[in-house]
Motif scaffolding. Structure first.
Motif, PDB file in Angstrom:
ATOM      1  N   VAL A 534       0.859  -1.181   0.000  1.00 36.40           N
ATOM      2  CA  VAL A 534       0.000   0.000   0.000  1.00 36.40           C
ATOM      3  C   VAL A 534       0.897   1.232   0.000  1.00 36.40           C
ATOM      4  N   PRO A 535       0.446   2.327  -0.581  1.00 36.36           N
ATOM      5  CA  PRO A 535       1.268   3.537  -0.593  1.00 36.36           C
ATOM      6  C   PRO A 535       1.257   4.240   0.765  1.00 36.36           C
ATOM      7  N   ALA A 581       7.234  -1.528  16.104  1.00 37.85           N
ATOM      8  CA  ALA A 581       7.135  -1.642  14.647  1.00 37.85           C
ATOM      9  C   ALA A 581       7.781  -0.449  13.957  1.00 37.85           C
ATOM     10  N   GLU A 582       8.279  -0.720  12.739  1.00 39.47           N
ATOM     11  CA  GLU A 582       8.856   0.314  11.893  1.00 39.47           C
ATOM     12  C   GLU A 582       8.212   0.230  10.518  1.00 39.47           C
ATOM     13  N   LEU A 583       7.657   1.356  10.051  1.00 35.95           N
ATOM     14  CA  LEU A 583       7.200   1.484   8.670  1.00 35.95           C
ATOM     15  C   LEU A 583       8.306   2.156   7.886  1.00 35.95           C
ATOM     16  N   LEU A 584       8.658   1.596   6.747  1.00 40.50           N
ATOM     17  CA  LEU A 584       9.795   2.094   5.979  1.00 40.50           C
ATOM     18  C   LEU A 584       9.420   2.242   4.510  1.00 40.50           C
ATOM     19  N   ARG A 593       4.282   5.377  -5.664  1.00 39.87           N
ATOM     20  CA  ARG A 593       3.155   5.028  -6.529  1.00 39.87           C
ATOM     21  C   ARG A 593       2.855   3.542  -6.496  1.00 39.87           C
ATOM     22  N   HIS A 594       3.905   2.732  -6.372  1.00 42.12           N
ATOM     23  CA  HIS A 594       3.705   1.283  -6.388  1.00 42.12           C
ATOM     24  C   HIS A 594       3.417   0.718  -4.992  1.00 42.12           C
ATOM     25  N   GLY A 595       3.345   1.580  -3.997  1.00 42.33           N
ATOM     26  CA  GLY A 595       2.995   1.110  -2.660  1.00 42.33           C
ATOM     27  C   GLY A 595       4.066   0.301  -1.985  1.00 42.33           C
ATOM     28  N   ARG A 623      -4.893   1.392   4.430  1.00 39.74           N
ATOM     29  CA  ARG A 623      -5.810   1.308   3.288  1.00 39.74           C
ATOM     30  C   ARG A 623      -6.930   2.327   3.405  1.00 39.74           C
ATOM     31  N   THR A 624      -7.434   2.512   4.634  1.00 41.22           N
ATOM     32  CA  THR A 624      -8.507   3.489   4.843  1.00 41.22           C
ATOM     33  C   THR A 624      -8.029   4.898   4.521  1.00 41.22           C
ATOM     34  N   LEU A 625      -6.822   5.252   5.003  1.00 40.59           N
ATOM     35  CA  LEU A 625      -6.281   6.580   4.728  1.00 40.59           C
ATOM     36  C   LEU A 625      -6.005   6.774   3.246  1.00 40.59           C
ATOM     37  N   SER A 626      -5.495   5.736   2.593  1.00 41.19           N
ATOM     38  CA  SER A 626      -5.202   5.832   1.158  1.00 41.19           C
ATOM     39  C   SER A 626      -6.471   6.003   0.341  1.00 41.19           C
ATOM     40  N   SER A 627      -7.509   5.243   0.694  1.00 41.46           N
ATOM     41  CA  SER A 627      -8.772   5.358  -0.054  1.00 41.46           C
ATOM     42  C   SER A 627      -9.415   6.718   0.176  1.00 41.46           C
ATOM     43  N   ALA A 628      -9.254   7.264   1.384  1.00 41.19           N
ATOM     44  CA  ALA A 628      -9.793   8.599   1.666  1.00 41.19           C
ATOM     45  C   ALA A 628      -9.098   9.654   0.818  1.00 41.19           C
TER      46      ALA A 628
END
Length: 631
Positions: A534-535, A581-584, A593-595, A623-628
């Motif tokens: 996901v992006p 956790a770490e988001l990178l 663009r490719h998530g 996913r919720t934030l991306s769709s918003a």
């Protein structure tokens, strides 16, 4: 005269029923005095009942005196009891009281818990007008009661803080210095949950010439927290004017404040700091070098500019803190500073005159690190330094440090490099330390108390001791485990690991401090790594924080939006296990663009079901934030 107490009791009890309100006021205080004269005696139930009945006295001073007297007499039993009839009576009498009595009654009302939301909002409506009181004690007591009663309603708490902003700002300009300082401390506390609340009022925190140093220091701390794109130029200009103050303490504090702003607005702050070096004043040079050191650590992208500034610095600092900062820069970034060996040689030549053990040990470390990057230029001087520290220096700490480095060199430069140059902490983990938006409930209980006056040190009280020391208490096992392709292997089924019988739930309690998080992150091994597909959501930091807090995940630190790579660190609890956790995101636009967003998880103790649940929750949020955003 101990024997006279038995003759006092009856006249005081009779005075409680006197027609004169003044007599009743004094008689109530007399009851408290009788109790203080014989504190170990049995509590007189008749006196207590009489005082409770006088809470409905038509004179408001008698009512408040009864509260104080009952609090003294019933101290061992927990103080005066505030039930529903008493609470509603006190609320209806608030408008008849003076400011001191109002703040007292509002403090006692903290003990009452409304039965339902209807009663809660009725009470909040009654006290709402007192949020705008011109008397700071009344306003502060009302706001504390608001925050306490609305603990389950964050929106109501936020509205109350915004309503009280005007009176709190007015208190920051009070004539009494003590009141001004207290208001500033409480503003700092509010900023922990609403960092942007006072951003447009930053000029109210500019320092006046006649203000004492302790108020100026507190105002500078607030100014650093209020910096944004619109006001950064004016705030930096104001802080720059403080850097040449006659007070050494104030000048150095202003320089360090500019350095903290420089972690976000690097170029502007480096220009100011470099200009201050031209003044050639010892205390300013020392503070600037210490600020350079912090910037080089927190903002690796400005290392080159810092090295150029250090290279052009002609005057060496004379105090210990400045010397240590300069030596650290020469050791860690000496390969980028052309005259680093010559500056170090000056320190080594004067080692016999140096009295500070801390400076000597920093000199040893800097010389050893510089030798690893520029051996030809530093070999001779390093040998002379080690010889002096081992053979002639009388300080055992310095001698042991020199022996350690000498024996490391005997093992070879590769071994020395492993010990001195790695592993390092990740500066992005603390990029927003002290600026994370906290829930109001984390500090609401200490509002309108002495805790805010203690400054940043009191925040450590918000973190339980067992969590602050979690890195030291936990015995970490490091079994040979293999987690690949974002799935948990069978090696996670260690003997003794509890198996969740139901879907794990996440929790934010107990709190984990930034220091405890970093210590655990460095010690634990990654148990799960997964490419999320996901992006990265292009939302504001406030929105991101709120979204994860709703699902009981706390964000501790994240990179600037244009940072490469971009990182975000967060934690949560599931039962008895803590999940870090770490988001990178390593790339730039193409990977965005490719998530290509990856998630790495560390956990203690290990529990596979909790990790799976955590990953699922994080994915849903992203996913919720991306769709918003797409909509």
């Amino acid at each position: 005269m101990p024997g006279i107490i038995e003759y006092i009791h009856q006249p005081v009890m009779n005075a409680l029923r006197d027609k004169s309100s003044y007599v009743r006021r004094v008689a109530v205080l007399g009851c408290a005095k009788i109790h203080s004269l014989q504190p170990n005696a049995e509590i007189d139930s008749g006196m207590v009942n009489e005082l409770y009945s006088l809470l409905r006295d038509p004179d408001p001073v008698v009512m408040v005196n009864c509260l104080r007297a009952l609090e003294e007499i019933l101290h061992q039993e927990g103080g005066v009891v505030i039930n529903k009839p008493i609470a509603h009576h006190l609320l209806n009498r608030l408008k008849d009281l003076d400011s001191w009595s109002q703040s007292e009654v509002l403090t006692f009302l903290l003990r009452y818990r409304p039965r339902n939301d209807d009663e809660l909002f009725d009470i909040l409506s009654l006290i709402d007008t007192f949020l705008l009181s011109a008397q700071p004690p009344v306003m502060a007591a009302t706001l504390r009661l608001f925050l306490h009663l609305a603990a389950a309603h964050p929106t109501v708490q936020a509205d109350a803080l915004m309503r009280a902003r005007g009176p709190l700002l007015a208190a920051c300009g009070a004539a009494a210095r003590e009141m001004r300082f207290t208001a500033l401390c409480h503003v700092q506390q509010v900023l922990r949950s609403q960092p942007t609340a006072y951003g447009s009022h930053y000029k109210r925190f500019f320092c006046a010439f006649s203000e004492p140093t302790y108020i100026k220091l507190r105002k500078m701390e607030i100014l650093v927290e209020l910096v944004n794109d619109e006001n950064v130029a004016l705030i930096l200009e104001e802080l720059n004017s403080y850097c040449t103050d006659v007070s050494t303490e104030l000048a150095q504090a202003a320089i360090k404040a500019i350095g903290r702003i420089g972690r976000t607005y690097t170029e502007k702050c480096l220009e100011i700091l470099t200009g201050l070096l031209v003044l050639k004043q010892e205390h300013i040079t020392s503070a600037v070098l210490q600020t350079y050191r912090d910037l080089a650590w927190f903002c690796p992208q400005c290392t080159e500019a810092v090295c150029r500034a250090v290279e052009g610095c002609d005057d060496l600092p004379q105090d210990d803190e400045g010397k240590q900062a300069l030596l650290w820069l020469l050791g860690v970034h000496g390969e980028q500073i052309s005259n680093a060996p010559y500056v170090l040689e000056g320190f080594i030549d004067g080692i016999k005159m140096e009295v500070s053990s801390a400076v000597k040990m920093e000199l040893l470390t800097a010389s050893q690190k510089l030798f690893l990057s520029r051996p030809a230029e530093t070999q001779d001087m390093l040998g002379r330094l080690l010889h002096y520290c081992i053979e002639e220096d009388s300080d055992m700490c310095v001698r042991d440090r020199a022996l350690l480095y000498y024996r490391l060199l005997q093992c070879g430069t590769n071994e020395t490099r492993k010990v001195l140059l790695g592993p390092k902490s990740d500066p992005s983990m603390t990029i927003i330390t002290g600026r994370t938006e906290e829930p109001v409930n984390h500090w609401a209980s200490s509002f309108n108390t002495l805790d805010p006056l203690l400054g940043a040190e009191s925040r450590a009280q918000d973190v339980p001791a067992e969590i602050s020391d979690v890195g030291r208490e936990i015995r970490i096992n490091d079994p040979d485990q293999d987690f690949q392709n974002g799935t948990l292997g069978e090696a996670g089924d260690n003997e003794g690991t509890p198996v969740a019988s139901e879907e794990p739930t996440l929790s934010l309690s107990p709190l984990v401090s930034h220091d405890a998080f970093e210590k655990l992150w460095m010690e634990l091994q990654v148990v799960h790594r997964q490419c999320l597909g996901v992006p990265r959501p292009t939302v504001s930091p406030d929105t991101l924080n709120s979204a994860f807090q709703l699902v009981k995940i706390q964000i501790l630190a994240y990179s600037q939006s244009d940072a490469r790579p971009w990182k975000l660190y967060m934690y949560s609890w599931s039962g008895g296990t803590v999940i870090l956790a770490e988001l990178l995101q390593e790339g730039v636009e193409e990977q965005h663009r490719h998530g290509n967003l990856s998630l790495s998880i560390k956990q203690h103790p290990e529990e596979r079901e909790a990790v799976k649940s955590f990953v699922s929750v994080v994915l849903n949020v992203l996913r919720t934030l991306s769709s918003a955003n797409a909509n």
